[in-house]
Design a protein around this motif. Structure first.
Motif, short mmCIF file in Angstrom:
data_model
loop_
_atom_site.label_atom_id
_atom_site.label_comp_id
_atom_site.label_asym_id
_atom_site.label_seq_id
_atom_site.Cartn_x
_atom_site.Cartn_y
_atom_site.Cartn_z
N PHE A 150 0.84 -1.20 0.00
CA PHE A 150 0.00 0.00 0.00
C PHE A 150 0.88 1.25 0.00
N ALA A 151 1.89 1.28 0.88
CA ALA A 151 2.78 2.43 0.96
C ALA A 151 3.57 2.59 -0.34
N TYR A 152 4.04 1.49 -0.88
CA TYR A 152 4.86 1.55 -2.10
C TYR A 152 4.03 2.04 -3.29
N ASP A 153 2.78 1.59 -3.35
CA ASP A 153 1.90 2.06 -4.42
C ASP A 153 1.64 3.56 -4.32
N ARG A 154 1.86 4.13 -3.15
CA ARG A 154 1.65 5.56 -2.95
C ARG A 154 2.97 6.31 -2.86
N SER A 155 4.01 5.72 -3.43
CA SER A 155 5.35 6.35 -3.55
C SER A 155 6.01 6.63 -2.21
N ASP A 156 5.68 5.85 -1.19
CA ASP A 156 6.34 5.98 0.10
C ASP A 156 7.28 4.80 0.27
N ALA A 186 8.79 -11.13 -3.07
CA ALA A 186 8.41 -10.65 -4.41
C ALA A 186 8.32 -9.12 -4.42
N LEU A 187 7.72 -8.54 -3.38
CA LEU A 187 7.62 -7.08 -3.32
C LEU A 187 9.00 -6.45 -3.15
#
Length: 195
Positions: free
Chosen positions: A64-70, A93-94
């Protein structure tokens, strides 16, 4: 918004990720900016209160954070997940995706090797290797792991999308178009362009 309605960490993760997907599809985040905080709060509640150290919740929070550029928060959550369960395939994998996104090819290769220790026929490791080689401008070599995955599952939309990208990089537009047509026939809603 009654957090007591869910006390099971798995249910909280399922609810939070479902809300996040729906909000993305319906553009709800544009009209309700607090919704992102609500989703993140549910995920944190899942791994911090409902089930301390719940790995699936940590991975979902990282995604969730990565999808929001965090990337910083995502890396903290992935690190926490892998500290608790070092061979978790979803966390690995992530992490591999995160390394590739910053051109960390050696780190991505290490993640791929870790995925293969868990499962020698790891789909995620093959797709990670394929993407890594394509990013290194080696589309000919990239096809081997992608084709290996397609032998196991000929209808794997992500693998077909990667193979189409590899063909396009090799200037085989007809081959790329044929593969994308196959993807469209299998899953008209597939967003293979991001792979």
């Amino acid at each position: 918004q009654n957090r007591d309605a869910f006390t099971d960490a798995d249910e909280l993760v399922a609810a939070a990720t479902s809300i996040a997907r729906l909000a993305t599809l319906t553009l709800e985040y544009a009209t309700n900016p607090d919704l992102q905080d609500d989703v993140l709060t549910m995920l944190i509640y899942a791994y911090d209160v409902a089930d301390r150290g719940h790995v699936k919740a940590r991975v979902a929070a990282a995604s969730f954070a990565y999808d929001r550029s965090d990337a910083k928060a995502a890396f903290e959550d992935i690190t926490a997940a892998l500290t608790r369960r070092p061979n978790d395939p979803d966390a690995l994998a992530l992490l591999g995706q995160m390394h590739l996104d910053r051109f960390g090819f050696a780190e991505a290769a290490a993640v791929s090797a870790a995925l293969r220790t868990v499962d020698p026929a790891s789909r995620e490791a093959d797709l990670l290797d394929g993407r890594s080689l394509m990013l290194q401008r080696q589309p000919d070599r990239a096809e081997a792991p992608i084709v290996r995955q397609l032998r196991r599952d000929p209808n794997d939309v992500r693998a077909l999308g990667l193979l189409a990208a590899s063909r396009a990089m090799r200037l085989d537009q007809a081959g790329a178009d044929a593969l994308l047509a196959r993807v469209a026939a299998l899953r008209p809603d597939a967003a293979v362009a991001r792979y």
